[in-house]
Design a protein around this motif. Sequence first.
Motif, PDB file in Angstrom:
ATOM      1  N   LEU A  57       0.633   7.971   0.514  1.00  0.00           N
ATOM      2  CA  LEU A  57      -0.745   7.568  -0.157  1.00  0.00           C
ATOM      3  C   LEU A  57      -0.862   6.120  -0.726  1.00  0.00           C
ATOM      4  CD1 LEU A  57      -1.815  11.321  -1.574  1.00  0.00           C
ATOM      5  CD2 LEU A  57      -2.091  10.429   0.312  1.00  0.00           C
ATOM      6  N   TYR A  58      -0.789   5.527  -0.973  1.00  0.00           N
ATOM      7  CA  TYR A  58      -0.885   4.200  -1.530  1.00  0.00           C
ATOM      8  C   TYR A  58       0.460   3.520  -2.303  1.00  0.00           C
ATOM      9  CZ  TYR A  58      -3.354   7.732  -4.731  1.00  0.00           C
ATOM     10  OH  TYR A  58      -3.704   8.982  -5.061  1.00  0.00           O
ATOM     11  N   SER A  59       1.809   3.440  -1.552  1.00  0.00           N
ATOM     12  CA  SER A  59       2.117   2.444  -2.051  1.00  0.00           C
ATOM     13  C   SER A  59       3.561   1.965  -0.240  1.00  0.00           C
ATOM     14  CB  SER A  59       3.466   2.347  -2.896  1.00  0.00           C
ATOM     15  OG  SER A  59       3.327   2.888  -3.899  1.00  0.00           O
ATOM     16  N   GLY A  60       3.460   2.745   0.520  1.00  0.00           N
ATOM     17  CA  GLY A  60       4.317   2.997   1.443  1.00  0.00           C
ATOM     18  C   GLY A  60       5.476   2.261   0.906  1.00  0.00           C
ATOM     19  N   SER A  66       6.788  -0.887  -6.775  1.00  0.00           N
ATOM     20  CA  SER A  66       5.782   0.162  -8.451  1.00  0.00           C
ATOM     21  C   SER A  66       6.134   1.187  -9.350  1.00  0.00           C
ATOM     22  CB  SER A  66       5.283   1.590  -7.627  1.00  0.00           C
ATOM     23  OG  SER A  66       4.591   0.999  -6.135  1.00  0.00           O
ATOM     24  N   PRO A 218       2.106  -1.231   3.807  1.00  0.00           N
ATOM     25  CA  PRO A 218       0.894  -1.162   4.000  1.00  0.00           C
ATOM     26  C   PRO A 218      -0.284  -0.911   3.371  1.00  0.00           C
ATOM     27  CG  PRO A 218       2.426   0.683   3.477  1.00  0.00           C
ATOM     28  CD  PRO A 218       3.214  -0.711   3.175  1.00  0.00           C
ATOM     29  N   TYR A 219      -0.132  -0.915   1.742  1.00  0.00           N
ATOM     30  CA  TYR A 219      -1.369  -0.917   1.450  1.00  0.00           C
ATOM     31  C   TYR A 219      -1.430  -2.256   0.480  1.00  0.00           C
ATOM     32  CZ  TYR A 219      -1.096   3.995   2.209  1.00  0.00           C
ATOM     33  OH  TYR A 219      -0.658   5.541   3.724  1.00  0.00           O
ATOM     34  N   GLY A 220      -1.446  -2.969   0.892  1.00  0.00           N
ATOM     35  CA  GLY A 220      -1.101  -4.021   0.173  1.00  0.00           C
ATOM     36  C   GLY A 220      -0.758  -4.235  -1.769  1.00  0.00           C
ATOM     37  N   HIS A 222      -2.500  -4.123  -3.840  1.00  0.00           N
ATOM     38  CA  HIS A 222      -3.155  -3.066  -4.699  1.00  0.00           C
ATOM     39  C   HIS A 222      -2.475  -1.689  -4.707  1.00  0.00           C
ATOM     40  CE1 HIS A 222      -6.765  -0.975  -6.761  1.00  0.00           C
ATOM     41  NE2 HIS A 222      -6.550  -0.366  -5.436  1.00  0.00           N
ATOM     42  N   GLY A 223      -1.631  -1.170  -3.764  1.00  0.00           N
ATOM     43  CA  GLY A 223      -1.085  -0.138  -3.656  1.00  0.00           C
ATOM     44  C   GLY A 223      -0.338   0.319  -4.245  1.00  0.00           C
ATOM     45  N   LYS A 226      -1.170   0.455  -8.171  1.00  0.00           N
ATOM     46  CA  LYS A 226      -2.185   2.468  -7.852  1.00  0.00           C
ATOM     47  C   LYS A 226      -0.252   2.587  -7.954  1.00  0.00           C
ATOM     48  CE  LYS A 226      -4.818   5.284  -7.737  1.00  0.00           C
ATOM     49  NZ  LYS A 226      -6.082   6.098  -9.023  1.00  0.00           N
ATOM     50  N   THR A 284       4.401   7.723   6.430  1.00  0.00           N
ATOM     51  CA  THR A 284       2.941   8.542   6.732  1.00  0.00           C
ATOM     52  C   THR A 284       3.396  10.016   6.738  1.00  0.00           C
ATOM     53  OG1 THR A 284       3.846   8.012   8.553  1.00  0.00           O
ATOM     54  CG2 THR A 284       2.258   5.809   7.635  1.00  0.00           C
TER      55      THR A 284
END
Length: 466
Positions: A57-60, A66, A218-220, A222-223, A226, A284
């Motif tokens: 959902l957020y980090s790939g 993270s 994939p979510y940059g 920011h991901g 988050k 995914t």
Amino acid sequence: MSSGGIGRYFKKESLDRYLLKDAQLEKTMDGKDLVMLGVGAVIGTGIFILPGTVAALYSGPGIVLSFILATIVCAFAAMCYAEFSSSIPVAGSAYSYGNIVFGEVIGWILGWALILEYMLAVAAVSTGWSAYFLSFLRGFGISIPKALTGPFDPAHGTYFNLFAIVIVLFVSFIISKGAKTSIAVNNMIVIIKILIIFLFIIVGLFYVRPSNWSPFLPYGTHGVLKGASLVFYAYLGFDVVSASAAEVKNPKKNMPFGIIGTLIICTILYIAVAGVLTGMTSYTKLNVSDPVSFALQLVHQNWAAGIISIGALAGMFTMMVSMIFSSSRLIYSIGRDGLLPKALGKIEKKHRTPQVSLAAVTIVIAIMGGLVSLDRLTQLVNIGTLIAFTFISIGIIPLRKRKDIDNTGGFKVPFYPVLPIVSAGLCIFMLSQLPLDTWIVSSIWFLFGLVIYFTYGSRHSTLNKK
């Protein structure tokens, strides 16, 4: 009373009185036991779920970063806990530390926050353990009447969660036999749990395809940030190590080893699982309730997926052992000070454990886990923990100024006072990320706690009767 007005609520406790009272507890634990207690609390089912769902959902594949960022935030708070537990080797964790450096009312607030963290966490985990155990039984064709499988909700056919209650009673029974017995059982099951995690890592490595790690972010960025704010909560629980300080041999050496060792081992395990999981299959596909088992089934390793469910049960079991053990010591500490009924502060002589506080904790957790729906309440665990982290971080400054506390040869937070201030700032930032409804419900909890303190606690306080 020796001081009147508002000042009496901020009277500070003496370390000597705590050491004298806690001397009744048996010192049985060493550094290895503390690490096992900490790993038991931190590594629950989260290791089999969070790396997959947060990556999806957020980090790939950047979920690895993270976890590293979340570790840095936790490491700052962990170092502050390490200095406190090295300087003040008493039961009660942040509650007792708060009483000594900030004054009684702040200590009470921190204790009330920890009660929220420990009891809600265990009640929630007991319902999760029950769900896993029921699915485990179904695998053998054994079915349990629906009425016994959920919280009190007659409209949906459930009256109480039998196995959630049974597992809490069983864990408490083990702990009642004394620290030596409960730690031995915890250590054995933590080793089983770690072996099962290693099994996944080793089996999964054979099916890693580097192409699954691309794109890595994939979510940059920011991901990744988050994701860090979400996986941060996977580490909550290392603070239970400090609650057992009064039962530790050579606390100046062993307490920092237990707290920091817990964080290092858990970080390595989380990062390894996250890396292998996102390498086995595309991120995914991982937004499922059991991503680790799902990934193993995708590569046709169903036998390993079955063993993972045993690992999840073991993970939840050791978390309950650590949390119930720590919450009984917390309630004992508050009873020791007269802020709750003094019977809670008594030590049973045969096993040298606080049996009354253990019984009280068990009853409350069993009722919550067996009868109450906890879905919306588990976020409150985060707020209780982060409030404690914030005060412990900033508390290093008044701790260093206390002339009656000698930490010679013990652990000291590096880069003082910058690191404790940065730690407190990071915790406040994490608090700001929590949803509004969490703040509203927790405000009601803390108001209720203050009512108890001002109507009962402050009137019966041992400190204020001096």
